[in-house]
Design a protein around this motif. Structure first.
Motif, PDB file in Angstrom:
ATOM      1  N   GLN A 223       0.815  -1.166  -0.022  1.00 58.44           N
ATOM      2  CA  GLN A 223      -0.019   0.056   0.058  1.00 58.44           C
ATOM      3  C   GLN A 223       0.908   1.368   0.015  1.00 58.44           C
ATOM      4  N   LEU A 224       0.476   2.360  -0.661  1.00 61.53           N
ATOM      5  CA  LEU A 224       1.008   3.649  -0.466  1.00 61.53           C
ATOM      6  C   LEU A 224       0.245   4.421  -0.338  1.00 61.53           C
ATOM      7  N   ASP A 225       0.356   5.633   0.547  1.00 60.32           N
ATOM      8  CA  ASP A 225      -0.230   6.610   1.173  1.00 60.32           C
ATOM      9  C   ASP A 225       0.501   7.844   0.861  1.00 60.32           C
ATOM     10  N   ALA A 226      -0.065   8.694  -0.118  1.00 57.62           N
ATOM     11  CA  ALA A 226       0.718  10.057  -0.559  1.00 57.62           C
ATOM     12  C   ALA A 226      -0.254  11.198   0.154  1.00 57.62           C
ATOM     13  N   ARG A 227       0.208  12.157   0.624  1.00 58.67           N
ATOM     14  CA  ARG A 227      -0.408  13.344   1.456  1.00 58.67           C
ATOM     15  C   ARG A 227       0.286  14.676   1.168  1.00 58.67           C
ATOM     16  N   THR A 228      -0.437  15.548   0.882  1.00 65.52           N
ATOM     17  CA  THR A 228      -0.025  16.945   0.517  1.00 65.52           C
ATOM     18  C   THR A 228      -0.807  17.919   1.031  1.00 65.52           C
ATOM     19  N   ALA A 229      -0.174  18.911   1.828  1.00 64.18           N
ATOM     20  CA  ALA A 229      -1.144  20.004   2.402  1.00 64.18           C
ATOM     21  C   ALA A 229      -1.280  21.052   1.340  1.00 64.18           C
TER      22      ALA A 229
ATOM     23  N   ARG B  75      -5.246  13.751  -0.380  1.00 66.65           N
ATOM     24  CA  ARG B  75      -4.490  12.360  -0.082  1.00 66.65           C
ATOM     25  C   ARG B  75      -4.908  11.413  -1.180  1.00 66.65           C
ATOM     26  N   THR B  76      -3.776  10.606  -1.255  1.00 65.99           N
ATOM     27  CA  THR B  76      -4.052   9.693  -2.482  1.00 65.99           C
ATOM     28  C   THR B  76      -3.683   8.057  -1.751  1.00 65.99           C
ATOM     29  N   PHE B  77      -4.324   7.344  -1.955  1.00 62.71           N
ATOM     30  CA  PHE B  77      -4.038   5.908  -1.214  1.00 62.71           C
ATOM     31  C   PHE B  77      -4.472   4.814  -1.999  1.00 62.71           C
ATOM     32  N   ALA B  78      -3.481   3.941  -2.274  1.00 65.42           N
ATOM     33  CA  ALA B  78      -3.841   2.699  -2.958  1.00 65.42           C
ATOM     34  C   ALA B  78      -3.266   1.403  -2.017  1.00 65.42           C
ATOM     35  N   ARG B  79      -4.169   0.388  -2.209  1.00 66.17           N
ATOM     36  CA  ARG B  79      -3.819  -1.073  -1.772  1.00 66.17           C
ATOM     37  C   ARG B  79      -4.126  -1.908  -2.428  1.00 66.17           C
ATOM     38  N   PHE B  80      -3.089  -2.880  -2.685  1.00 62.88           N
ATOM     39  CA  PHE B  80      -3.287  -4.092  -3.482  1.00 62.88           C
ATOM     40  C   PHE B  80      -3.116  -5.397  -2.686  1.00 62.88           C
ATOM     41  N   GLU B  81      -3.983  -6.321  -2.949  1.00 60.87           N
ATOM     42  CA  GLU B  81      -3.758  -7.724  -2.421  1.00 60.87           C
ATOM     43  C   GLU B  81      -3.718  -8.801  -3.308  1.00 60.87           C
ATOM     44  N   ILE B  82      -2.963  -9.944  -3.003  1.00 54.99           N
ATOM     45  CA  ILE B  82      -2.895 -11.023  -3.828  1.00 54.99           C
ATOM     46  C   ILE B  82      -2.958 -12.025  -2.706  1.00 54.99           C
TER      47      ILE B  82
END
Length: 413
Positions: free
Chosen positions: A89-95, A102-109
């Motif tokens: 998972q990637l969590d990117a945040r900008t004020a 905020r942009t959030f992505a989570r991948f599951e295999i």
């Protein structure tokens, strides 16, 4: 001779001085400055600034190994299963001047065998948040995502499902907020999107997303949320041979199911640091998926189908109704050993004119697990769960129960 030597040395020195002076006038290429990764403490541990930007990024993930035993009912049934799951998972945040971007992505295999069923590779979550706007795939806003439930096996409540949604959250300060969301429909009957399974009737195409709303409070003592959902139910053309005497092949008007829930938890630091008690109570009419049900419920040899609605003898859409309550308590015996005790009870009812596929039933589940965390981010635990299903009105489909157990090793980072 000495005079010649002196003249020669003087000339060489002069030439060197002139060459040095010219060299000093030439541009000198400077090495590019090295930009080191900077820690971003604004949003918590693990974030760092993406070089050259003011965006903070956190890279995380999970590896889970799990082994399950499920009590079989016949020799053909699997009784064990293996699961290996990887998450990135990637969590990117900008004020920004408009609030947090905020942009959030989570991948599951996941690779499954035996009782776990089929493999899967999914985008579990992928959303953009900008101020109060949330767009993408995220946890349903019908659910209080703050619940500290530790159950691994199934309990009957809407247990943090991820859905595609478009939502806006209004923050009122002092821990209060409210959210209004359009979400992909939650169906109790999902086989080919057939919502109404009576005779040869079929569900019509989806026209309206589910409307979900909540009001929430989050504080130091815990969290509480009231949520609701409205769900459209539509039928296609009916079989005139079956329904002709009553309907003449007409299409019934669309109906709307709904669900209401109250969910919350309280921290119990007086018992031990990290202890908490949680509860979730839900009532649904024509939207039984919000009780946490799939289309078919099986426990041992007992089974029952769960459908949102059906066509009654009068040609109208009749809905099923039900309620569920689930809860649990988490306790830390030591800073590294914790235990959770949990359970749920659910009841589903249909009217007397319901088709044979729709029958009243009760179901209850109870379990416990013990988890050891020898180091931060590593969980090693075992769980046992008992379930009982009691269908009503079907000869030979008596109540039955089953036991299941799980062993889990999980690392989060």
């Amino acid at each position: 001779m000495k005079l010649a030597k002196s003249l020669f040395l003087g000339s060489v020195a002069g030439l060197a001085a002139v060459a040095g002076a010219h060299a000093a006038d030439l541009p000198v290429a400077k090495a590019a400055a090295v930009e080191y990764v900077r820690v971003c403490s604004t949003y918590g541990a693990g974030f760092f600034y993406i070089p050259g930007t003011e965006t903070c990024l956190r890279v995380g993930g999970r590896v889970r190994a799990e082994y399950q035993y499920l009590e079989p009912t016949s020799r053909e049934d699997d009784s064990i299963g293996f699961r290996a799951r990887g998450r990135i998972q990637l969590d990117a945040r900008t004020a920004t001047a408009y609030g947090l971007l905020r942009t959030f992505a989570r991948f599951e295999i996941t690779h499954n065998t035996g009782v776990y069923g089929r493999d899967s590779a999914i985008v579990d979550q992928a959303f953009v948040q900008f101020g109060g706007l949330t767009a993408g795939r995220t946890v349903s806003f019908f659910m209080n995502s703050d619940l500290p439930n530790e159950n691994w096996g199934t309990l009957r409540f809407y247990d943090a499902p991820t859905v595609n949604a478009l939502a806006y959250t209004f923050s009122f300060g002092n821990g209060f907020s409210a959210t209004l969301a359009l979400e992909e429909g939650a169906y109790a009957a999902v086989a080919d999107d057939v919502l109404i399974r009576s005779g040869s009737s079929l569900a019509a195409g989806q026209r309206t997303p589910d409307l979900v709303a909540n009001v929430k409070y989050a504080g130091t003592w815990g969290s509480a949320q009231i949520g609701g959902a409205v769900h459209q139910i539509r039928s296609n053309v009916l079989d005139t041979a079956t329904y002709g005497p009553v309907l003449g092949g007409t299409i019934p008007d669309s109906a709307y199911g709904w669900a209401l829930t109250a969910q919350g938890y309280v921290n119990l630091p007086m018992l031990a640091e990290g202890d908490a008690l949680w509860i979730a109570a839900t009532y649904a009419d024509g939207a039984l998926a919000y009780l946490g049900f799939d289309p078919d419920v099986t426990v041992g040899t007992a089974f029952n189908s769960v459908i949102d609605a059906y066509i009654g003898p009068d040609g109208d859409i009749d809905t099923g109704r039900g309620w569920s309550i689930a809860g649990g308590i988490n306790h830390y015996w030591t800073p590294t050993i914790r235990q959770s005790v949990f359970g749920s009870y659910a009841r589903v009812e249909y009217s007397n004119n319901a088709p044979a596929v729709a029958n009243d039933f009760n179901e209850w589940r109870a379990g416990t697990n013990v988890i050891w965390s020898p180091v931060s981010g590593l969980d090693i635990g075992v769980e046992v769960l008992y379930s009982n299903l009691d269908p009503r009105g079907v000869v030979g489909n008596d109540d039955d129960d089953a036991w299941e157990g799980r062993l889990r090793v999980q690392r989060d980072f």
